[in-house]
Design a protein around this motif. Structure first.
Motif, short mmCIF file in Angstrom:
data_model
loop_
_atom_site.label_atom_id
_atom_site.label_comp_id
_atom_site.label_asym_id
_atom_site.label_seq_id
_atom_site.Cartn_x
_atom_site.Cartn_y
_atom_site.Cartn_z
N GLY A 5 0.81 -1.20 0.00
CA GLY A 5 0.00 0.00 0.00
C GLY A 5 0.85 1.26 0.00
O GLY A 5 0.33 2.35 0.13
N ILE A 10 6.95 -1.38 -4.26
CA ILE A 10 6.65 -2.78 -4.59
C ILE A 10 7.90 -3.65 -4.55
O ILE A 10 8.94 -3.30 -5.07
CB ILE A 10 5.96 -2.86 -5.97
N HIS A 11 7.77 -4.78 -3.87
CA HIS A 11 8.88 -5.73 -3.79
C HIS A 11 8.30 -7.10 -3.48
O HIS A 11 7.12 -7.23 -3.18
CB HIS A 11 9.86 -5.33 -2.68
N ILE A 12 9.16 -8.11 -3.52
CA ILE A 12 8.73 -9.45 -3.10
C ILE A 12 9.48 -9.83 -1.84
O ILE A 12 10.68 -9.59 -1.73
CB ILE A 12 8.91 -10.50 -4.22
N ALA A 13 8.75 -10.36 -0.87
CA ALA A 13 9.39 -10.91 0.32
C ALA A 13 9.54 -12.41 0.06
O ALA A 13 8.55 -13.11 -0.07
CB ALA A 13 8.52 -10.67 1.54
N THR A 14 10.76 -12.86 -0.07
CA THR A 14 10.98 -14.26 -0.46
C THR A 14 12.02 -14.93 0.42
O THR A 14 12.92 -14.27 0.94
CB THR A 14 11.42 -14.35 -1.93
N THR B 25 10.03 -9.53 -14.75
CA THR B 25 10.57 -10.88 -14.63
C THR B 25 9.89 -11.83 -15.61
O THR B 25 8.66 -11.88 -15.68
CB THR B 25 10.35 -11.42 -13.19
N PRO B 53 -1.68 -1.66 -8.40
CA PRO B 53 -0.69 -2.66 -7.95
C PRO B 53 -0.08 -2.32 -6.59
O PRO B 53 0.34 -3.22 -5.87
CB PRO B 53 0.38 -2.62 -9.04
N ASN B 54 -0.03 -1.05 -6.26
CA ASN B 54 0.55 -0.64 -4.98
C ASN B 54 -0.30 -1.10 -3.80
O ASN B 54 0.16 -1.11 -2.65
CB ASN B 54 0.69 0.87 -4.91
N TYR B 55 -1.56 -1.45 -4.09
CA TYR B 55 -2.49 -1.86 -3.03
C TYR B 55 -2.94 -3.31 -3.21
O TYR B 55 -3.97 -3.72 -2.71
CB TYR B 55 -3.69 -0.92 -2.97
N VAL B 57 -1.75 -7.37 -2.94
CA VAL B 57 -0.78 -8.29 -2.34
C VAL B 57 -1.05 -9.69 -2.84
O VAL B 57 -2.16 -10.21 -2.71
CB VAL B 57 -0.84 -8.27 -0.79
N PRO B 69 3.64 -15.23 -8.19
CA PRO B 69 3.75 -13.82 -7.77
C PRO B 69 4.98 -13.11 -8.30
O PRO B 69 4.96 -11.89 -8.48
CB PRO B 69 3.81 -13.91 -6.23
N TYR B 70 6.04 -13.87 -8.57
CA TYR B 70 7.26 -13.23 -9.08
C TYR B 70 7.00 -12.46 -10.38
O TYR B 70 7.75 -11.57 -10.74
CB TYR B 70 8.34 -14.29 -9.36
N GLN B 73 2.95 -7.58 -11.11
CA GLN B 73 3.26 -6.26 -10.57
C GLN B 73 2.37 -6.02 -9.36
O GLN B 73 1.21 -5.62 -9.50
CB GLN B 73 3.05 -5.20 -11.68
N SER B 74 2.90 -6.32 -8.19
CA SER B 74 2.14 -6.17 -6.94
C SER B 74 3.12 -6.36 -5.79
O SER B 74 4.25 -6.78 -6.00
CB SER B 74 1.06 -7.26 -6.83
N TYR B 75 2.66 -6.05 -4.58
CA TYR B 75 3.41 -6.51 -3.42
C TYR B 75 3.24 -8.01 -3.35
O TYR B 75 2.15 -8.53 -3.66
CB TYR B 75 2.89 -5.85 -2.14
N LYS B 76 4.28 -8.74 -2.97
CA LYS B 76 4.15 -10.19 -2.99
C LYS B 76 5.00 -10.85 -1.92
O LYS B 76 6.03 -10.32 -1.52
CB LYS B 76 4.51 -10.76 -4.37
N MET B 77 4.50 -11.97 -1.46
CA MET B 77 5.24 -12.75 -0.46
C MET B 77 5.30 -14.20 -0.90
O MET B 77 4.27 -14.81 -1.17
CB MET B 77 4.55 -12.65 0.91
N HIS B 78 6.51 -14.72 -0.99
CA HIS B 78 6.73 -16.12 -1.32
C HIS B 78 7.04 -16.79 0.01
O HIS B 78 8.13 -16.66 0.53
CB HIS B 78 7.93 -16.20 -2.29
N ARG B 95 -4.61 -5.18 7.14
CA ARG B 95 -4.87 -4.11 6.18
C ARG B 95 -6.08 -4.46 5.32
O ARG B 95 -5.93 -4.84 4.16
CB ARG B 95 -3.62 -3.92 5.31
N LEU B 98 -6.43 -3.49 1.52
CA LEU B 98 -5.67 -4.05 0.41
C LEU B 98 -6.46 -5.16 -0.29
O LEU B 98 -7.34 -5.78 0.32
CB LEU B 98 -4.35 -4.62 0.91
#
Lengths: 165, 298
Positions: A5, A10-14, B25, B53-55, B57, B69-70, B73-78, B95, B98
């Motif tokens: 938000g 923007i990034h990935i947590a990996t 990617t 994309p900023n909002y 996940v 997710p890689y 275009q978004s916040y992402k968690m692997h 949140r 989101l």
């Protein structure tokens, strides 16, 4: 890292090994650099954790025996030390707060103030004794039990008397 | 009495084309993998909704699917194997503003993470779970998964299997998911439509996308999926959970797969119930979400 938000963050947590922009990278050079960084950070933990407690009980100078204890064995050792001192034994205790990374210098300093070291612990292999021998120049005598019951102060007192006899 | 449910109109909106949701990617799966179709469907859905994309996940666990997710275009968690759901739940509760999407596989979801699935459904977490169901463990080169057909020969079942595969859609209908849909991933148009519907739905949306694995699953191919998937009839009552279950069973008995929107209902979501509870007890003067989030900051 930016919270989701946050525009532009923007990034990935990996959990994968990754490069500066967060993309997976398995190159040898990157993995070596990241391992180097992680272990460098780990070393710093020693300075963030309270130092080990040294239980001199008023014994000045060189002790005849030092007891190293961790976890719930600490309480038993405190009581054993009180009983031994009351009988005139020059004994000290050392209770580390951190086991990994091992605060090696704190162990060395304590070891230098004791003629002999005893390390009672409740596990079959004497895991801390093993670790102390690997990470420091000290050679504590290991005293282990693993029956599921804790040490009693009397067990520690008896063993110390045997060693110092 | 709760106020009537509104769809998820709270998303931060932008106008972007599907390709704008694809980051730099390169998407990388085996040639002919159904997961490309899932990605295409998701990108189209995001564009149609216009989520900023900023909002957004996108959370995943482990597996071929969980690499998705890689590429978005978004916040992402692997995250950890099977734990995408719990992590996404945390994101959504912390949140609620989101848009939260989980993308994961059948093994990740229903085997390793199997214990989490009923609870996401019954708690009605306001997020979208896209199951990329290829009925096999692909990343580890072909073992039987919870959704594998019994006849499948794999490295763990060289003479064929001994268990019947489970049906993720029936499972989710049983445990109270409030939006349940199914489609062949190769039908990107339908997939996009169902994902869009799921994301706009306020509540736990589960979308089963059947995605062929050309490398390790010879039984469930793009052709068999495409031929088997049949849209539920025009008059299908999506508000009737029994009708949805019956449609799935009936199709199965005839060797087909019920596809399209199967079920949709409305009830309060977990974040709504929690907010209501806080309001009822008058809140707490020391409550500070920022402080709580900062506690877990590395």
């Amino acid at each position: 890292m930016a919270d989701p938000g946050t525009p532009g963050g923007i990034h990935i947590a990996t959990g994968l090994e990754h490069n500066e922009v967060g993309l997976p990278s398995y190159t040898s050079a990157n993995h070596e650099a990241m391992q180097d960084k992680r272990f460098r950070k780990l070393k710093g933990v020693v300075h963030d954790v309270a130092p080990a407690e040294v239980d001199t009980g008023g014994v000045a100078g060189m002790a005849d025996l030092g007891l190293i204890a961790w976890g719930s064995t600490i309480g038993v050792v405190r009581e054993a030390l009180q009983r031994l001192r009351a009988q005139g034994y020059k004994v000290k205790g050392f209770y580390p707060k951190l086991l990994h990374p091992l605060p090696a210098q704190q162990f060395e300093d304590f070891g230098a103030s004791c003629k002999r070291l005893l390390l009672p612990e409740v596990n079959f292999q004497g895991q801390l004794a093993h670790f102390v021998r690997a990470e420091t120049s000290l050679r504590p005598e290991s005293y282990t039990i693993c029956g599921g019951m804790p040490f009693t102060p009397e067990m520690i007192v008896t063993r110390v008397k045997e060693i110092l006899a | 009495m709760n106020a009537p449910m509104q769809p998820n109109m709270h998303f931060h909106k932008v106008e972007l084309k599907p390709k704008d949701y694809k980051n730099e990617t390169t998407a990388f799966w085996c040639a002919g993998c159904g997961h490309y179709g899932v990605l295409t469907g998701l990108l189209r859905a995001l564009s149609e909704i216009g989520v900023d994309p900023n909002y957004l996940v996108n959370v995943s666990g482990i597996g071929c699917s969980s690499r998705l997710p890689y590429f978005v275009q978004s916040y992402k968690m692997h995250t950890l194997h099977g734990r995408a759901g719990p992590v996404a739940t945390g994101v959504q509760l912390a949140r609620p503003d989101l848009a939260v999407v989980v993308t994961g596989g059948d093994g990740d979801g229903f085997s390793i993470g199997g214990g989490h699935m009923p609870h996401m459904a019954r708690k009605n977490i306001n997020m979208t779970y896209i199951l990329m169901d290829n009925r096999v463990y692909g990343l580890t080169k072909g073992q039987v998964s919870p959704t594998s057909q019994q006849a499948m020969k794999a490295s763990t079942t060289p003479y064929g299997g001994v268990e019947d595969g489970m049906d993720p859609v029936l499972y989710m209908l049983t445990y109270g998911a409030t939006y349940v849909a199914q489609a062949f991933a190769g039908n990107a148009k339908l997939a996009a439509q169902l994902i869009k519907g799921g994301m706009e739905h306020k509540g736990f949306a589960f979308i089963n996308l059947l995605s062929q694995c050309p490398s390790f699953n010879e039984l469930d191919t793009a052709v068999t999926f495409r031929n088997a998937c049949e849209l539920v009839p025009e008059g299908h009552d999506t508000s009737d959970v029994s009708a949805a279950m019956l449609a799935v069973h009936k199709a199965k008995q005839e060797g087909r797969i019920a596809s399209g929107l199967l079920y949709k209902t409305e009830r309060p979501t977990l974040d709504q119930n929690m907010a209501q509870l806080v309001q009822n007890v008058g809140g707490h003067k020391d409550y500070d979400l920022r402080k709580i989030i900062d506690l877990s900051r590395p």
